[in-house]
Motif scaffolding. Structure first.
Motif, short mmCIF file in Angstrom:
data_model
loop_
_atom_site.label_atom_id
_atom_site.label_comp_id
_atom_site.label_asym_id
_atom_site.label_seq_id
_atom_site.Cartn_x
_atom_site.Cartn_y
_atom_site.Cartn_z
N SER A 272 -5.22 0.67 -9.46
CA SER A 272 -6.46 -0.09 -9.53
C SER A 272 -7.48 0.53 -10.49
O SER A 272 -8.66 0.23 -10.39
CB SER A 272 -7.07 -0.22 -8.14
N HIS A 273 -7.03 1.39 -11.39
CA HIS A 273 -8.00 1.98 -12.32
C HIS A 273 -8.55 0.89 -13.24
O HIS A 273 -7.86 -0.05 -13.60
CB HIS A 273 -7.35 3.10 -13.13
N ARG A 274 -9.78 1.05 -13.57
CA ARG A 274 -10.44 0.04 -14.40
C ARG A 274 -10.24 0.37 -15.87
O ARG A 274 -10.12 1.52 -16.26
CB ARG A 274 -11.92 -0.01 -14.09
N ARG A 275 -10.21 -0.68 -16.65
CA ARG A 275 -10.09 -0.51 -18.08
C ARG A 275 -11.40 0.08 -18.59
O ARG A 275 -12.48 -0.45 -18.33
CB ARG A 275 -9.84 -1.85 -18.75
N LYS A 276 -11.28 1.18 -19.28
CA LYS A 276 -12.49 1.81 -19.79
C LYS A 276 -12.87 1.16 -21.11
O LYS A 276 -12.03 0.98 -21.99
CB LYS A 276 -12.26 3.31 -19.99
N LEU A 277 -14.12 0.83 -21.21
CA LEU A 277 -14.63 0.24 -22.45
C LEU A 277 -14.85 1.34 -23.47
O LEU A 277 -15.21 2.47 -23.12
CB LEU A 277 -15.93 -0.51 -22.18
N PRO A 278 -14.62 1.02 -24.73
CA PRO A 278 -14.86 2.05 -25.75
C PRO A 278 -16.35 2.37 -25.85
O PRO A 278 -17.20 1.53 -25.60
CB PRO A 278 -14.36 1.39 -27.05
N LEU B 177 -0.18 2.61 -3.39
CA LEU B 177 0.28 2.00 -4.63
C LEU B 177 -0.83 1.16 -5.28
O LEU B 177 -1.04 1.22 -6.49
CB LEU B 177 1.51 1.12 -4.37
N LEU B 178 -1.55 0.41 -4.46
CA LEU B 178 -2.65 -0.40 -4.99
C LEU B 178 -3.81 0.47 -5.46
O LEU B 178 -4.45 0.15 -6.46
CB LEU B 178 -3.12 -1.40 -3.94
N PHE C 57 4.01 -4.03 9.70
CA PHE C 57 3.31 -4.35 8.46
C PHE C 57 2.16 -3.37 8.21
O PHE C 57 1.93 -2.94 7.08
CB PHE C 57 2.78 -5.78 8.49
N MET C 58 1.42 -3.03 9.25
CA MET C 58 0.30 -2.11 9.07
C MET C 58 0.77 -0.72 8.67
O MET C 58 0.14 -0.06 7.85
CB MET C 58 -0.56 -2.05 10.33
N ILE C 59 1.89 -0.29 9.22
CA ILE C 59 2.45 1.01 8.81
C ILE C 59 2.88 0.94 7.34
O ILE C 59 2.59 1.84 6.55
CB ILE C 59 3.62 1.40 9.73
N LEU C 60 3.56 -0.15 6.98
CA LEU C 60 3.99 -0.34 5.59
C LEU C 60 2.78 -0.41 4.67
O LEU C 60 2.78 0.21 3.60
CB LEU C 60 4.82 -1.62 5.47
N TYR C 61 1.77 -1.12 5.07
CA TYR C 61 0.58 -1.24 4.22
C TYR C 61 -0.11 0.10 4.03
O TYR C 61 -0.44 0.47 2.90
CB TYR C 61 -0.41 -2.25 4.83
N ARG C 62 -0.31 0.83 5.11
CA ARG C 62 -1.05 2.09 5.00
C ARG C 62 -0.27 3.18 4.26
O ARG C 62 -0.86 3.99 3.56
CB ARG C 62 -1.44 2.59 6.39
N LYS C 63 1.05 3.20 4.44
CA LYS C 63 1.83 4.28 3.84
C LYS C 63 2.35 3.94 2.44
O LYS C 63 2.51 4.85 1.62
CB LYS C 63 3.01 4.62 4.74
N ARG C 64 2.64 2.69 2.16
CA ARG C 64 3.25 2.34 0.88
C ARG C 64 2.35 1.50 -0.02
O ARG C 64 2.15 1.83 -1.18
CB ARG C 64 4.56 1.56 1.11
N LEU C 65 1.86 0.38 0.49
CA LEU C 65 1.14 -0.56 -0.35
C LEU C 65 -0.26 -0.07 -0.73
O LEU C 65 -0.67 -0.18 -1.88
CB LEU C 65 1.05 -1.92 0.33
N LYS C 66 -0.98 0.49 0.22
CA LYS C 66 -2.35 0.94 -0.05
C LYS C 66 -2.39 2.04 -1.10
O LYS C 66 -3.17 1.94 -2.05
CB LYS C 66 -3.00 1.39 1.26
#
Length: 186
Positions: free
Chosen positions: A161-167, A156-157, A145-154
């Protein structure tokens, strides 16, 4: 805490959901640090005693699945593989036996003791061998799981995870940025 809460709602998953909650502790240790993960473990443990309906699920989280993924980080620093696995198995067996005695003799849930007695003279030893095999698979799955998390999920997240920019607001008087008027501007 949500995993532990659902363990009380869906009783079939009383072992799986504490395992998932333990994996969340590993993610917190990886993303923030180990003291924060340990503090999260303590708070989830305490809250699960009050919130979770299935006390056996909260007890197994407290006794093993919550703290073992954090202890595993320190145990994996042992250089000698045989000693490392001996320490892992010792920690697991101590936790399992403590869970058994707390469940049967302190909490009074004797159904587990009756099931072991139905297996015969060597039922307890047979169950201990089975849960040790289960532990070896669980320990391997934490690594996977830690290998999967560090290589794929992290990655991807992090990418999503970019924030919506306010006008940008131009020509706005600063006095109208009070609490009441702020939402009208956006």
């Amino acid at each position: 805490l949500m995993c532990m809460f659902f363990a009380g709602i869906i009783p079939v998953l009383y072992l799986v959901l504490p395992m998932i909650a333990g994996l969340v502790m590993v993610i917190i240790a990886d993303e923030v640090n180990i003291p924060w993960a340990f503090l999260t473990y303590l708070s989830v443990s305490l809250l699960s005693l009050f919130v979770v309906f299935d006390k056996e699920a909260s007890l197994i989280f407290i006794m093993f699945f919550g703290h073992y993924p954090l202890l595993r980080i320190f145990i994996s620093k042992i250089k000698i593989p045989v000693l490392r696995y001996a320490v892992k198995l010792s920690v697991f067996n101590i936790c399992v036996l403590a869970f058994f005695y707390l469940t049967v003799y302190v909490a009074g849930l004797t159904a587990m003791l009756e099931e072991i007695n139905e297996m015969g003279k060597y039922g307890g030893a047979f169950m201990l061998i089975l849960v040790n095999i289960f532990f070896v698979v669980y320990d391997f799955n934490i690594s996977a799981f830690m290998i999967l998390y560090r290589k794929r999920l992290k990655p991807l997240l992090k990418k999503n995870s970019h924030r919506r920019k306010l006008p940008k607001i131009r020509n706005v008087n600063m006095r109208c940025l009070t609490r009441n008027h702020y939402w009208h501007i956006i």
